[in-house]
Design an enzyme around this catalytic site. Sequence first.
Site, PDB file in Angstrom:
ATOM      1  CD  GLU A 149      -6.324   3.382   6.996  1.00  0.00           C
ATOM      2  OE1 GLU A 149      -7.239   3.357   6.174  1.00  0.00           O
ATOM      3  OE2 GLU A 149      -5.293   2.698   6.911  1.00  0.00           O
ATOM      4  CG  ASP A 150     -13.295   2.466   7.855  1.00  0.00           C
ATOM      5  OD1 ASP A 150     -12.898   2.025   8.952  1.00  0.00           O
ATOM      6  OD2 ASP A 150     -14.396   3.017   7.704  1.00  0.00           O
TER       7      ASP A 150
ATOM      8  CD  GLU B 160     -12.059   4.806  -2.242  1.00  0.00           C
ATOM      9  OE1 GLU B 160     -12.587   5.303  -1.228  1.00  0.00           O
ATOM     10  OE2 GLU B 160     -12.717   4.387  -3.230  1.00  0.00           O
ATOM     11  CG  MET B 161      -5.399   9.142  -2.341  1.00  0.00           C
ATOM     12  SD  MET B 161      -5.610   9.024  -0.566  1.00  0.00           S
ATOM     13  CE  MET B 161      -4.314   7.853  -0.178  1.00  0.00           C
ATOM     14  N   GLY B 162      -7.931   9.526  -5.298  1.00  0.00           N
ATOM     15  CA  GLY B 162      -8.243  10.716  -6.088  1.00  0.00           C
ATOM     16  C   GLY B 162      -9.655  11.208  -5.837  1.00  0.00           C
TER      17      GLY B 162
ATOM     18  CB  SER C 296      -3.481   3.145   9.732  1.00  0.00           C
ATOM     19  OG  SER C 296      -3.909   1.907   9.219  1.00  0.00           O
TER      20      SER C 296
ATOM     21  CB  THR D  32      -0.915   0.022   1.239  1.00  0.00           C
ATOM     22  OG1 THR D  32      -0.127   0.364   2.398  1.00  0.00           O
ATOM     23  CG2 THR D  32      -1.584  -1.333   1.464  1.00  0.00           C
ATOM     24  CB  CYS D  33       0.101   4.851   0.193  1.00  0.00           C
ATOM     25  SG  CYS D  33      -0.824   5.144  -1.322  1.00  0.00           S
TER      26      CYS D  33
END
Length: 385
Positions: free
Chosen positions: A110-111, A188-190, A105, A49-50
Amino acid sequence: MKIQMIGMDHSLAPVEIRERFSFTTAGAEAAMKTVCATPGVEGCILLSTCNRTELWVSAKGPVALPGILCGLKGVDPADYREYLVCREEGEAVAYLFALASGLRSMILGEDQILAQVKDALSRAREAQCCGGTLEVLFRHAVTGAKRVKSQLLLSTANASAAELAIDRMWKEGYDFTGKRCLVIGNGEMGKRSASALLERGAQVTVTVRQYRSGRVEVLPGCSRIDYGQRYQCLPQCDVVVSATSSPNVTIRVEELKACGLGHDVLFLDFAVPRDIDPEAAQLPHVTLYNIDQFSVPPSQELERQVRRAEELLCQEQARFEAWEACRDLIPRVDALGTYLAGEVDFRIRDVVKELVKPGRDVRDNAGAEALRQCLSAMEQVTRDG
């Protein structure tokens, strides 16, 4: 099977290190198949992930995970030892349960991480790499995380790094009202970034790529341009957000320099690997932030909820450990079942032979006496049984 993991996250490695260990979806699948070819390995799952990259392995014995992970990226483990952490057995299990619930996280509670853990399991399953032990472990971790989400309201839940970063800048005095904002990336992030900017009164344009499958939709209230037109749009922008899952840079320093920015522009890079060339920060009129520069300290109430979440997770972890402790009994139960099935077959064979004759009489004569004999034989079997 021995459960082991190795990984790095935002607390151990800066973004420039994490991006060297990131994997695309296709790259993760190929990497898992390579790991599963290691002697003694039953299964593996790769989470990328990021904020983290983690390799999970179940094996018959210890596995040299630093060499395996670094080998996948073609780097020397000695150069990255300070950024990597290894866990095994109970420590690894407890960590995964906390991770899936958002307790490890950057944004506590966070989900998104729960969905990412589920996706990692699905990819490993589709690649036929996860193995039985990790399959059950990850399913229990997901179940535990869902219990936490349903029974506790973590105060920063449902907020992404992008949303919280924009919110923090707004609270610190940056007024987005009327600002011309370009969001690069419609994933999703955008979408979360675009939504947060719209809520604060910004004028938002989103880049999209054209696919053969048809028109790509953007959030209501946003304008759209083709991804290839992003540089032409930059001179008119006040804020640029880049949040893609691409392994390639979306804003290169040479192209940005050629745009000739005539006013100050805020660049927010929420991607890992980074989307925007870090050298862009040296250009006039450019202020550049990356994902590591935004964090939210937990409140006392959130810390109380975290303690309650850990109690719930311990209960689900105990269920997994009970399954693991009994796993060696499964072959013995299967063998016993096979043996008993053979015994039953052997013992009823003679009884079936006794039933054949009256059964034939019923078939051939269908008379009352033959039927009576058949019923008497069946009743005898019932009484003897």
